[in-house]
Design an enzyme around this catalytic site. Structure first.
Site, PDB file in Angstrom:
ATOM      1  N   SER A 675       0.814  -1.216   0.000  1.00 14.84           N
ATOM      2  CA  SER A 675       0.000   0.000   0.000  1.00 14.84           C
ATOM      3  C   SER A 675       0.848   1.268   0.000  1.00 14.84           C
ATOM      4  CB  SER A 675      -0.938   0.003   1.218  1.00 14.84           C
ATOM      5  OG  SER A 675      -0.207   0.165   2.398  1.00 14.84           O
ATOM      6  N   LYS A 718      -6.202   4.708   8.132  1.00  9.14           N
ATOM      7  CA  LYS A 718      -5.056   5.466   7.625  1.00  9.14           C
ATOM      8  C   LYS A 718      -5.371   6.953   7.557  1.00  9.14           C
ATOM      9  CE  LYS A 718      -2.938   1.730   5.001  1.00  9.14           C
ATOM     10  NZ  LYS A 718      -2.805   1.048   3.724  1.00  9.14           N
TER      11      LYS A 718
END
Lengths: 823, 268
Positions: A675, A718
């Protein structure tokens, strides 16, 4: 080549895409008390339900079921209810019991009886055993028996005595006496009824003395012959006595035996057993009447004197002899309707297969018999269904092997693991194996299922039905209503306060957050149950009559608070600038990446500084984490993709002549996942082109070789992780996060973040391509390749291209041979 | 009537062991002391000193050498073993016990010991064979030579379900009935009196007079027999109580009676 994304302007994500509100206005209810239960406890699990239905009903070898999916989906509850509905139509399973194998007590016999019959059989045998001593004693004490016995004894005695009487008479005629002494028999000359003394013998004339001596010698021979004949005769009379005893005993127990036979004679196994029981009783009359008389003399004494000790036969199981005639029921289905459905919550080997218990005798030795055979869950479930947690059975020594062995052999054989593996040779019981017809329902998580498929060769043959439960289900109007009814049912089942509409809406919204998707809700209903219970707690604390949205909010917040210590410590380190994260200004070769930490019940996002450095080289992009073995293979793969992207875009005509290094700064533990690959690419491009990047924007998303940004997991955590730091330092309106466009549907962000975005204080940028991200981070155009193969001036691509060409020229210069050619 | 001490003679035979148990049970029920007597036959020791005597192994028929020391050793072992058996049986019936041994002539020693006892219990069919060849010779000897009641117990039997008192005259009949009554009470058994012989037709009235009130309370069923010899129909049935001096034994021979009736017999 025209790239649409280069010309497209990236807009921040719209407010309604940040968090999906649940709207139950179309559903008419005031509180959950007004909502009816859904038909199933799970919704949106059509595949699992259909598979389960098939698995439960499908007959045939190996059609056992493995229900896989997250623990919190309550698979067991659902399956148990489905099975219970099914088994109600089935005939009850048979009863099983163990009885003594008189021919070999080490091998108890198993008897199968129709459901509910075993208890009556045990009762009848119990009565038989209890009455046995009295029935035998009264018969054997009867005048008739005593007389018959006495007649035989007298006859035997008479014959024996006759022999000796004759010998004695003979001896007497010859002036001798035959005496019995503690040493044996003595033949001696007598005078006036007394044994002659030596002096008297010596005084006899020599002829007479010689005659006596010869007579003694001859008589000794006769006596020896008579003694040799005795055992044979004694045996004959013993047999006569035994025959009499057998006849009398048979007569004595006849009524008791017939009583059992009348009710159970139709069952072949029982009939055979009854016959053997009668024979055994007849053969053990003395032991039954005198259980303690092991010594033959004691037995004789007890028989003769009638001095039998007090004996309580009301519990034959504890009697030293009568236990042989009791019945040990291992499966009693008398109180069951339909086939059995058993859940074994502690599937140890012995709890599954059964065990043979031992008791310590008075002398300290361990002994056992068929009454100590104890059934296992497989016995109880025989003819029905047995539910077992896969993880538990796999972590119990020998249990898994034991289960497979029973299923493969279709026999249930009780033996200790030591015996099964041939470790011990101690003699113990070997009960008859019982025919096994059971369907096993295992449930566990997916990883376990796939590992078993991979590594256990027997598994696929034994568990052919896969019931795969979804982790998440679609959040559509239909499921929304069902979910609301499911919440209502859970609240009622747990005896919680009802929820009002706002409360239900909040729970469903949280279910979507748990699913990490604004279009889905979680199927892990145990988590929802926990939330309801905790909401009920806060509602009561607040004095509310119903559970409302604020109560659910409070419960969610408190869950986060309880498990938030680690998150707070990590953020504190950033706030105190022990961990360097810039949220303003611009830096070259440096960007804020976003990672997710998941420990225990805690899941939170953490910003991480990622930096890139470039130098002359041969086109390697090195991953420092990998060099020190702190990154996983997926992360390493992402880094290699960067080389490919650079080469394909910028080094088609000249070799890629840089050596770049990437690092997660202040990372002291392992890194995995791709990611951060887009983040690393931004840092790398910045370092090559020497273009500073905005530090107010954090980045997440993986990237492919073409620069397309791909979705990642944990987007909510996140985004919230970076927002928390920015909020602490003060929101400027410049701050924000780049996320893959594909992740927009996953957004279920917290209220304060949504509010900040609404006010323009924070931004969430969805990007499809790396070029969009670079433009946002640099405020420069990416630049489209012209027909001449170059890029417009003052564009990012042009700066990168030029830099790479420069590195290539330098490299060419350094690698040139003296004659001007290059290597 | 109360029994204070019961004597039983012991040896290694099954009959003797059966007698011991019967004696112990009676002692236990009456509270009497059980006296057990083991007699070393003097003849055993004489025999070891006589050169032409042969000793034979009981089981193999082989000749063995037995001297006085050996017979003493064997006898001591038997005595000890019998003492253990007495202890065990007495513990079982919770009986006070005295265990003695004597050396001498068996009949004589037993007669001597019986003078201090209220009842002697001996196993029927003799203890073993010795110099006398007749069956039950010890019992016969005691029947003739001593006055103490003797219970001759048959091996391989439990207490019979019925007690019969058999009498031929009224005086002994009363004494017999007392014993029958006592045993009936002690052992919880049915009892019956049998009047044997011609005399019985006129004896029933006399019995009532001599028996007294105590006896009348029991009022057992009475049965009369036409012929004294008819008593043998009770052979093997019940425990028989008879009197040494009963007129019955002027008609029939006591010795013959004892041999033919293989029931337990109480001879008073």
């Amino acid at each position: 080549m025209a790239n649409d994304h280069v010309n497209s302007k990236v807009e921040t994500v719209a407010k309604d895409q940040l968090f999906r509100k649940c709207d139950l206005s179309s559903l008419k209810f005031s509180t959950t008390d007004d909502l009816t239960d859904p038909e199933e406890s799970l919704i949106g699990q059509d595949r699992a339900l259909s598979s389960a239905d098939f698995g439960i009903q499908m007959e045939g070898e190996g059609y056992n079921v493995f229900a896989l999916g997250p623990e919190e989906t309550d698979k067991r509850d659902l399956l148990e209810r489905m099975i219970n509905r099914q088994v109600a139509e089935y005939e009850p399973s048979p009863d099983w019991c163990y009885v003594c194998n008189y021919a070999d007590e080490q091998k108890p016999k198993a008897i199968k009886l129709p459901s509910g019959k075993a208890v009556r059989f045990r009762q009848l045998m119990h009565e038989l055993a209890s009455d046995l001593p009295n029935a035998l004693t009264s018969t054997f004490e009867s005048e008739e028996y005593q007389n018959q016995r006495q007649a035989i004894e007298e006859e035997a005695k008479e014959e024996e005595q006759k022999t000796f009487r004759e010998l004695q008479k003979k001896a007497e005629k010859k002036g001798l006496a035959l005496m019995s002494s503690p040493s044996g028999f003595t033949i001696a000359p007598v005078k006036e009824g007394k044994v002659m003394k030596e002096k008297e013998v010596n005084e006899l004339p020599e002829d007479e003395r010689n005659r006596l001596e010869e007579e003694v010698m001859n008589f000794q021979k006769e006596l020896s012959e008579a003694l040799h004949r005795l055992p044979g005769k004694q045996r004959q009379y013993r047999e006569k006595r035994q025959q009499l005893d057998k006849e009398v005993a048979t007569y004595a127990v006849n009524d008791l035996i017939k009583k059992v036979e009348a009710e159970f004679g139709e069952f072949e196994a029982v009939q055979e057993y009854i016959k053997q029981t009668q024979e055994d009783i007849v053969n053990h009359v003395n032991r039954i009447m005198n259980p303690g008389g092991q010594n033959p003399m004691q037995q004789a004494m007890q028989q003769m004197g009638g001095g039998m000790p007090e004996r309580d036969t009301s519990d034959p199981k504890n009697d030293p002899v009568l236990w042989r005639y009791t019945v040990n029921i291992v499966v009693d289905n008398s109180k069951k309707t339909g086939a059995p459905v058993i859940y074994e919550d502690n599937p140890t080997y012995t709890n599954l297969i059964g065990r043979i218990e031992h008791v310590t005798s008075q002398m300290g030795a361990m002994t056992t018999d068929f009454t100590h055979v104890k059934p296992g869950a497989l016995h109880q479930a025989n003819g029905g269904y047995l539910l077992i947690d896969a993880f538990r059975i796999l972590t119990k020594p020998y249990a898994w092997d034991g289960l497979k062995r029973a299923l493969q052999g279709k026999k249930l054989k009780i033996e200790s693991p030591g015996e099964m593996y041939g470790l011990f040779s101690t003699k113990t019981l070997e009960p008859d194996p019982i025919d096994l017809d059971v369907k096993i329902i295992l449930f566990g998580d997916r990883m376990l299922y796939y590992l078993l498929c991979q590594y256990d060769q027997d598994f696929n043959n034994l568990f052919k039905v896969e019931v795969d439960f979804e982790d998440v289900i679609p959040w559509d109007d239909q499921n929304q209503e069902l979910y609301a009814r499911l919440i209502a049912r859970m609240a009622r089942k747990a005896k919680l306060k009802p929820l009002d509409k706002s409360g239900v809406e909040r729970v469903i919204e949280h279910a979507a957050r748990l699913a990490h998707d604004s279009q889905k809700v979680t199927a892990e209903i145990r988590k929802i149950e926990d939330l309801l219970r905790e909401s009920d707690y806060w509602s009561r604390k607040n004095g509310n009559q119903v559970i409302k949205r604020p109560d659910v909010d409070r419960a969610i917040q408190h869950q986060h608070y309880r498990s938030g210590r680690l998150k707070d410590r990590v953020q504190e380190e950033i706030k105190r600038k022990n961990v360097f994260i810039d949220t303003e200004g611009r830096k070259t070769g440096q960007v804020n990446g976003l990672s997710v930490l998941s420990i225990g019940n805690t899941v939170f996002g953490r910003p991480t500084r990622i930096t890139a450095r470039v130098q002359l080289g041969r086109g390697e992009v090195s991953n420092i984490e990998r060099e020190v073995e702190m990154s996983g293979p997926i992360h390493s793969k992402g880094v290699l993709i960067l080389s490919s992207f650079l080469g394909a875009r910028y080094a088609l005509q000249t070799p890629l002549s840089i050596s770049a290094s990437l690092v997660f700064e202040q990372s002291y533990s392992g890194v995995d996942g791709d990611s951060a690959s887009s983040t690393e690419l931004y840092a790398l491009l910045s370092a090559i082109a020497e273009i500073p990047l905005k530090q107010s924007i954090a980045v997440t998303g993986s990237v492919n070789q073409h620069g397309t940004v791909q979705p990642i997991g944990g987007v909510n955590e996140k985004v919230e992780g970076f927002f928390d730091i920015c909020a602490y330092r003060g929101l400027t309106g410049e701050q924000g996060v780049l996320i893959p466009t594909a992740n927009v549907k996953n957004l279920m962000l917290k209220d304060e973040l949504v509010e900040a975005v609404e006010k323009g204080q924070f931004n969430i940028y969805p990007v499809d391509h790396i070029d969009q991200g670079m433009e946002l981070l640099t405020d420069m155009k990416m630049g489209e390749k012209t027909d001449s193969g170059t890029y417009p001036d003052d564009t990012i691509n042009a700066r990168v291209y030029e830099a790479l060409n420069r590195y290539a020229s330098i490299r060419q210069k350094f690698t040139a041979l003296p004659n001007g050619s290059s290597k | 009537m109360k029994l204070k001490s019961i004597l039983t003679a012991l040896d290694s035979s099954v009959e003797s062991q059966a007698g011991l148990r019967a004696a112990a049970e009676l002692a236990g029920r009456t509270g009497a002391v059980l006296k057990s007597l083991y007699i070393e036959d003097e003849n055993w020791f004489h025999a070891t000193k006589t050169s032409i005597v042969r000793h034979i192994n009981r089981h193999t028929g082989e000749t063995i050498i037995v001297d006085e020391q050996e017979i003493t050793r064997q006898s001591r072992a038997l005595k000890s073993r019998l003492a253990d058996q007495v202890d065990r049986v007495c513990n079982e019936f919770n009986v006070r016990s005295i265990y003695n041994s004597a050396r001498g002539e068996i009949d004589f020693e037993l007669k001597q010991a019986s003078e201090d006892a209220d009842l002697v219990v001996i196993g029927r069919r003799g203890t073993s064979f010795h110099t006398k060849d007749e069956l039950g010779s010890t019992a016969l000897y005691l029947a003739e030579k001593c006055t103490t009641p003797i219970l001759m117990w048959s091996a391989y039997r439990n207490w019979p379900s019925m007690i019969f008192g058999i009498t031929g005259d009224s005086e002994t009949g009363a004494e017999i009935e007392q014993w029958v009554s006592m045993l009936s009470d002690l052992l919880s058994k049915d009892a019956r009196m049998v009047m044997a012989g011609e005399w019985s037709e006129t004896a029933s009235d006399e019995k009532t007079v001599s028996a007294g009130e105590q006896i009348l309370q029991h009022s057992f069923p009475w049965q009369t027999l036409e012929e004294p010899e008819d008593v043998y129909q009770w052979s093997g049935r019940g425990l028989i109580v008879v009197h040494r001096k009963d007129r019955l034994f002027k008609t029939i021979d006591l010795k013959k009676f004892m041999i033919k009736m293989y029931n337990p017999i109480l001879l008073i």
